[in-house]
Design a protein around this motif. Structure first.
Motif, PDB file in Angstrom:
ATOM      1  N   ALA A 156     -31.352   9.328  19.309  1.00 60.46           N
ATOM      2  CA  ALA A 156     -30.359   8.358  18.919  1.00 60.46           C
ATOM      3  C   ALA A 156     -29.075   8.306  19.310  1.00 60.46           C
ATOM      4  CB  ALA A 156     -30.494   8.170  17.374  1.00 60.46           C
ATOM      5  N   HIS A 157     -28.656   7.331  19.588  1.00 54.23           N
ATOM      6  CA  HIS A 157     -27.132   7.276  20.286  1.00 54.23           C
ATOM      7  C   HIS A 157     -26.121   6.642  19.209  1.00 54.23           C
ATOM      8  CE1 HIS A 157     -27.270   7.951  24.618  1.00 54.23           C
ATOM      9  NE2 HIS A 157     -28.530   8.203  24.427  1.00 54.23           N
ATOM     10  N   HIS A 158     -26.543   7.050  17.871  1.00 55.69           N
ATOM     11  CA  HIS A 158     -25.809   6.769  16.623  1.00 55.69           C
ATOM     12  C   HIS A 158     -25.543   8.032  15.898  1.00 55.69           C
ATOM     13  CE1 HIS A 158     -26.349   2.552  17.432  1.00 55.69           C
ATOM     14  NE2 HIS A 158     -27.810   2.902  17.741  1.00 55.69           N
ATOM     15  N   VAL A 159     -24.498   8.043  14.935  1.00 57.61           N
ATOM     16  CA  VAL A 159     -24.266   9.178  14.336  1.00 57.61           C
ATOM     17  C   VAL A 159     -24.211   8.969  12.979  1.00 57.61           C
ATOM     18  CG1 VAL A 159     -23.626  10.929  16.046  1.00 57.61           C
ATOM     19  CG2 VAL A 159     -21.699   9.405  14.937  1.00 57.61           C
ATOM     20  N   CYS A 160     -24.775   9.819  12.066  1.00 57.36           N
ATOM     21  CA  CYS A 160     -24.476   9.443  10.659  1.00 57.36           C
ATOM     22  C   CYS A 160     -23.255  10.244  10.183  1.00 57.36           C
ATOM     23  CB  CYS A 160     -25.484   9.812   9.783  1.00 57.36           C
ATOM     24  SG  CYS A 160     -26.151  11.633   9.592  1.00 57.36           S
ATOM     25  N   ARG A 161     -22.847  10.239   8.943  1.00 56.82           N
ATOM     26  CA  ARG A 161     -21.667  11.150   8.264  1.00 56.82           C
ATOM     27  C   ARG A 161     -21.763  12.785   8.641  1.00 56.82           C
ATOM     28  NH1 ARG A 161     -20.576  13.713   3.687  1.00 56.82           N
ATOM     29  NH2 ARG A 161     -18.559  13.598   2.712  1.00 56.82           N
ATOM     30  N   ASP A 162     -23.092  13.103   8.140  1.00 54.65           N
ATOM     31  CA  ASP A 162     -23.066  14.544   8.384  1.00 54.65           C
ATOM     32  C   ASP A 162     -23.278  15.126   9.791  1.00 54.65           C
ATOM     33  OD1 ASP A 162     -23.544  14.492   5.404  1.00 54.65           O
ATOM     34  OD2 ASP A 162     -25.936  14.720   5.520  1.00 54.65           O
ATOM     35  N   GLU A 163     -23.545  14.149  10.469  1.00 55.21           N
ATOM     36  CA  GLU A 163     -23.598  14.495  11.890  1.00 55.21           C
ATOM     37  C   GLU A 163     -22.331  14.664  12.692  1.00 55.21           C
ATOM     38  OE1 GLU A 163     -27.959  12.979  13.281  1.00 55.21           O
ATOM     39  OE2 GLU A 163     -26.403  11.596  13.365  1.00 55.21           O
ATOM     40  N   MET A 222     -22.940   3.846  15.817  1.00 56.12           N
ATOM     41  CA  MET A 222     -21.721   3.868  16.487  1.00 56.12           C
ATOM     42  C   MET A 222     -21.990   4.623  18.021  1.00 56.12           C
ATOM     43  SD  MET A 222     -18.500   6.573  15.968  1.00 56.12           S
ATOM     44  CE  MET A 222     -18.570   6.387  14.141  1.00 56.12           C
ATOM     45  N   THR A 223     -21.745   3.831  18.738  1.00 53.92           N
ATOM     46  CA  THR A 223     -22.205   4.512  20.347  1.00 53.92           C
ATOM     47  C   THR A 223     -20.693   4.635  21.108  1.00 53.92           C
ATOM     48  OG1 THR A 223     -24.177   3.449  20.581  1.00 53.92           O
ATOM     49  CG2 THR A 223     -23.278   4.102  22.462  1.00 53.92           C
ATOM     50  N   ILE A 224     -20.653   5.944  21.527  1.00 55.18           N
ATOM     51  CA  ILE A 224     -19.284   6.113  22.119  1.00 55.18           C
ATOM     52  C   ILE A 224     -19.466   6.293  23.567  1.00 55.18           C
ATOM     53  CG2 ILE A 224     -17.312   7.752  22.150  1.00 55.18           C
ATOM     54  CD1 ILE A 224     -18.394   8.695  19.309  1.00 55.18           C
ATOM     55  N   HIS A 236     -17.636  13.883  33.665  1.00 55.36           N
ATOM     56  CA  HIS A 236     -18.746  13.256  33.186  1.00 55.36           C
ATOM     57  C   HIS A 236     -18.206  11.895  33.018  1.00 55.36           C
ATOM     58  CE1 HIS A 236     -22.424  13.067  31.073  1.00 55.36           C
ATOM     59  NE2 HIS A 236     -21.926  12.212  30.142  1.00 55.36           N
ATOM     60  N   ASN A 237     -19.044  10.817  33.466  1.00 59.63           N
ATOM     61  CA  ASN A 237     -18.785   9.427  33.198  1.00 59.63           C
ATOM     62  C   ASN A 237     -19.923   8.869  32.399  1.00 59.63           C
ATOM     63  OD1 ASN A 237     -17.914   6.922  32.890  1.00 59.63           O
ATOM     64  ND2 ASN A 237     -17.980   6.721  35.176  1.00 59.63           N
ATOM     65  N   GLY A 238     -20.012   8.526  31.145  1.00 62.67           N
ATOM     66  CA  GLY A 238     -21.238   8.031  30.685  1.00 62.67           C
ATOM     67  C   GLY A 238     -21.052   8.471  29.074  1.00 62.67           C
ATOM     68  N   CYS A 239     -21.939   8.326  28.462  1.00 63.59           N
ATOM     69  CA  CYS A 239     -22.104   8.427  26.791  1.00 63.59           C
ATOM     70  C   CYS A 239     -21.567   9.731  26.291  1.00 63.59           C
ATOM     71  CB  CYS A 239     -23.513   7.985  26.394  1.00 63.59           C
ATOM     72  SG  CYS A 239     -23.695   8.069  24.632  1.00 63.59           S
ATOM     73  N   TYR A 240     -20.821   9.660  25.555  1.00 62.50           N
ATOM     74  CA  TYR A 240     -20.325  10.974  24.806  1.00 62.50           C
ATOM     75  C   TYR A 240     -21.640  11.760  24.489  1.00 62.50           C
ATOM     76  CZ  TYR A 240     -18.351  13.780  20.731  1.00 62.50           C
ATOM     77  OH  TYR A 240     -18.046  14.707  19.850  1.00 62.50           O
ATOM     78  N   PHE A 241     -22.662  11.522  23.920  1.00 62.85           N
ATOM     79  CA  PHE A 241     -23.712  12.046  23.200  1.00 62.85           C
ATOM     80  C   PHE A 241     -24.673  12.853  24.507  1.00 62.85           C
ATOM     81  CE2 PHE A 241     -23.289   8.655  20.280  1.00 62.85           C
ATOM     82  CZ  PHE A 241     -22.588   9.637  19.177  1.00 62.85           C
ATOM     83  N   ASP A 242     -24.122  12.291  25.719  1.00 60.21           N
ATOM     84  CA  ASP A 242     -25.075  12.660  26.851  1.00 60.21           C
ATOM     85  C   ASP A 242     -24.414  13.949  27.498  1.00 60.21           C
ATOM     86  OD1 ASP A 242     -27.052  11.177  26.850  1.00 60.21           O
ATOM     87  OD2 ASP A 242     -26.085   9.562  28.367  1.00 60.21           O
ATOM     88  N   ARG A 243     -23.150  14.106  27.148  1.00 62.50           N
ATOM     89  CA  ARG A 243     -22.388  15.734  27.569  1.00 62.50           C
ATOM     90  C   ARG A 243     -23.121  16.604  27.018  1.00 62.50           C
ATOM     91  NH1 ARG A 243     -17.922  17.026  25.665  1.00 62.50           N
ATOM     92  NH2 ARG A 243     -16.919  17.983  27.876  1.00 62.50           N
ATOM     93  N   VAL A 244     -23.391  17.943  27.691  1.00 62.81           N
ATOM     94  CA  VAL A 244     -23.983  19.051  27.458  1.00 62.81           C
ATOM     95  C   VAL A 244     -23.611  19.783  26.041  1.00 62.81           C
ATOM     96  CG1 VAL A 244     -24.764  21.311  28.021  1.00 62.81           C
ATOM     97  CG2 VAL A 244     -24.890  19.365  29.735  1.00 62.81           C
ATOM     98  N   PRO A 245     -22.205  19.829  25.849  1.00 63.40           N
ATOM     99  CA  PRO A 245     -21.725  20.365  24.644  1.00 63.40           C
ATOM    100  C   PRO A 245     -22.044  19.628  23.400  1.00 63.40           C
ATOM    101  CG  PRO A 245     -20.124  20.511  26.339  1.00 63.40           C
ATOM    102  CD  PRO A 245     -20.968  19.813  26.628  1.00 63.40           C
TER     103      PRO A 245
END
Length: 168
Positions: free
Chosen positions: A88-95, A1-3, A11-20
């Motif tokens: 990776a720009h995907h996340v698993c359940r635990d992540e 899943m890419t968000i 911030h405009n872009g990928c959720y995973f690129d946000r610093v927090p």
């Protein structure tokens, strides 16, 4: 899943690129990889990431809390914690659950925090995991690193799609 997110907090872009989110997700991945491989290289990569994004003193403080959180979470695990490779720009359940728990604690979302804790830890270790996660969430908040809220229905959807209610 890419968000993808629209312009949120400048911030405009990928959720995973946000610093927090990057601090939590990439930190979690790298710290677990250190345990899984027996190598200090992923931990050194975590150090580099945290000091690059937060500076020396703040990075050291946040990394210490991440380390405590992941170590505590691993201690309660009856099965190995899962993660995707770094970057990776995907996340698993635990992540998803790790991100959801830290976000829930930062945003005082008791229902989301409870859903994550119930799925991440055994009942006997729930308070211990919550305390470690709260220390990490509070440290990030103190450094003005707030994750975007993750609603409880999104966490429940992840759990339903994963096909099992608990990992441990």
């Amino acid at each position: 899943m890419t968000i993808r997110i629209g312009d949120i907090n400048g911030h405009n872009g990928c959720y995973f690129d946000r610093v927090p989110e990057k601090l939590v997700l990439e930190g979690y991945r790298r710290w677990l990889a250190g345990y899984d491989t027996g190598s200090v290289t992923p931990w050194e990569m975590s150090w580099a990431l945290y000091t690059q994004l937060l500076g020396g003193a703040e990075g050291r403080r946040a990394l210490s809390e991440l380390s405590h959180f992941v170590r505590t979470l691993r201690h309660c695990a009856a099965c190995p914690l899962l993660s995707f490779p770094f970057g990776a720009h995907h996340v698993c359940r635990d992540e998803c659950l790790a991100l959801g728990l830290i976000a829930a604690l930062q945003h005082d979302d008791a229902a989301a925090a409870s859903a994550c804790l119930d799925a991440m830890s055994c009942p006997a270790r729930r308070a211990e995991v919550r305390e470690a996660a709260a220390g990490f969430a509070d440290t990030l908040a103190g450094l003005r690193q707030y994750l975007l809220p993750i609603p409880v229905h999104a966490i429940e959807d992840v759990l339903a799609r994963a096909g099992h209610a608990t990992v441990h």
